[in-house]
Design an enzyme around this catalytic site. Structure first.
Site, PDB file in Angstrom:
ATOM      1  N   ASP A  50       0.877  -1.333   0.057  1.00 16.00           N
ATOM      2  CA  ASP A  50      -0.294   0.150   0.132  1.00 16.00           C
ATOM      3  C   ASP A  50       0.976   1.486   0.451  1.00 16.00           C
ATOM      4  OD1 ASP A  50      -1.566   2.143   0.931  1.00 16.00           O
ATOM      5  OD2 ASP A  50      -2.881   0.666   2.045  1.00 16.00           O
ATOM      6  N   VAL A  51       1.084   1.473  -1.085  1.00 14.48           N
ATOM      7  CA  VAL A  51       1.611   3.267  -0.685  1.00 14.48           C
ATOM      8  C   VAL A  51       1.834   4.002  -0.364  1.00 14.48           C
ATOM      9  CG1 VAL A  51       2.344   2.959  -3.608  1.00 14.48           C
ATOM     10  CG2 VAL A  51       0.657   4.472  -2.921  1.00 14.48           C
ATOM     11  N   ASN A  77       2.711   3.049 -10.872  1.00 12.92           N
ATOM     12  CA  ASN A  77       1.551   2.727 -11.207  1.00 12.92           C
ATOM     13  C   ASN A  77       0.427   3.264 -10.185  1.00 12.92           C
ATOM     14  OD1 ASN A  77      -0.568   2.583 -13.733  1.00 12.92           O
ATOM     15  ND2 ASN A  77      -1.158   0.684 -12.249  1.00 12.92           N
ATOM     16  N   TYR A 142      -6.570  16.296  -8.911  1.00 14.08           N
ATOM     17  CA  TYR A 142      -5.492  14.838  -9.209  1.00 14.08           C
ATOM     18  C   TYR A 142      -4.481  15.627 -10.355  1.00 14.08           C
ATOM     19  CZ  TYR A 142      -5.369  10.656 -12.401  1.00 14.08           C
ATOM     20  OH  TYR A 142      -4.758   9.860 -13.280  1.00 14.08           O
ATOM     21  N   LYS A 146      -0.337  14.885 -10.706  1.00 14.18           N
ATOM     22  CA  LYS A 146       0.154  14.690 -12.041  1.00 14.18           C
ATOM     23  C   LYS A 146       1.475  14.946 -12.446  1.00 14.18           C
ATOM     24  CE  LYS A 146      -1.520   9.960 -11.540  1.00 14.18           C
ATOM     25  NZ  LYS A 146      -0.625   9.400 -11.969  1.00 14.18           N
ATOM     26  N   THR A 177     -10.388   1.583 -18.920  1.00 15.10           N
ATOM     27  CA  THR A 177     -10.009   1.500 -16.906  1.00 15.10           C
ATOM     28  C   THR A 177     -11.135   1.473 -16.329  1.00 15.10           C
ATOM     29  OG1 THR A 177      -8.638   3.165 -16.071  1.00 15.10           O
ATOM     30  CG2 THR A 177      -7.419   1.483 -17.606  1.00 15.10           C
TER      31      THR A 177
END
Length: 267
Positions: A50-51, A77, A142, A146, A177
């Protein structure tokens, strides 16, 4: 000896496509999931990670090193989406997405770097987003996560050159996705001044994902970049309009570009 690849967020979507593609190409692929459903699936060997939890990052990297003695490629990713008017997005959700999309990535890199430095080489690929090149309405948080990773990669590359460790960004556009289902959506409140515009934009964003490209295109691009001895800093994968929108941002005056985005989202 097969090269060893670590991919975070490999149980679905783009990460799954990349992992399965690389396994078929002969790489020893380790993929992470918060709760793996199997130890091995379609050529991907799964480890729990779990990052947002540093202890799981350390444990997962240690497992791979004990088994393989090296990590040749790290593909960051794992990530999450978030939508909503910035004014109405809860602070805890903003922090959660930054913990996942930014701080989590940095911590995985930190865990892997000592081993890459000891082995004298390594290649780190950060999966960012075309959304990271511009502040998109109702996706501002978001975009920020990024965009921050894109810029951090630029700095990291220069710091790592003396150790023969390469790093690059690959920014996907819209792909078909399940990311929309996994996003945090700030609720469309009945009393919100953003109700109409946010509701319409949310529908448009979901349509873009539903009509997105096959994730195999990202897998093919990642594989191609992995073969490069001198990768560039930024790569983009998406339809022509999405990639062209980045070029336009560098050409058009700011206010004209802003108007173009608002027209696109019907604002």
């Amino acid at each position: 000896m097969n090269k060893v690849v670590l991919i975070t967020g490999a149980s679905s979507g783009i990460g799954k496509s990349i992992g399965e593609f690389l396994a078929k190409k002969g790489y020893k692929v380790y993929g992470t999931s918060r709760k793996p459903k199997a130890s091995e699936l379609n050529g991907i060997h799964f480890v729990a990670l779990d990052v947002t939890k540093l202890e799981t990052i350390t444990a997962a990297v240690q497992i791979i090193i004990e088994k393989e003695s090296r990590i040749d490629f790290l593909i960051n990713n794992a990530g999450m989406g978030i939508t909503g008017p910035i004014e109405e997005t809860p602070d805890e959700e903003i922090k959660r997405v930054f913990d996942t999309n930014y701080f989590g990535v940095i911590n995985v890199i930190k865990a892997v770097l000592p081993f890459m430095r000891a082995q004298g080489e390594g290649f780190i690929i950060n999966i960012t987003s075309i959304a990271g090149y511009m502040g998109l309405p109702y996706r501002g948080i978001y975009s920020a996560t990024k965009g921050a990773l894109e810029l951090t990669t630029e700095a990291f590359r220069m710091e790592l050159k003396e150790f023969n460790i390469k790093m690059t960004n690959i920014a996907p556009g819209d792909f078909a996705t399940n990311i929309a289902a996994g996003r945090y959506h700030a609720p469309v409140r009945e009393d919100s001044p953003y109700k109409e515009n946010y509701g319409n934009t949310l529908k448009l964003m979901d349509e873009h994902v539903d009509k997105g490209q096959d994730p195999i295109k990202m897998a093919e691009k990642v594989y191609a970049v992995m073969q490069k001895k001198k990768p560039t800093i930024h790569y983009k994968v998406g339809d022509t309009l999405q990639k062209f929108s980045i070029a336009l941002k560098h050409i058009l005056p700011d206010k004209l570009y802003e108007k173009m985005l608002m027209n696109h989202y019907k604002l």
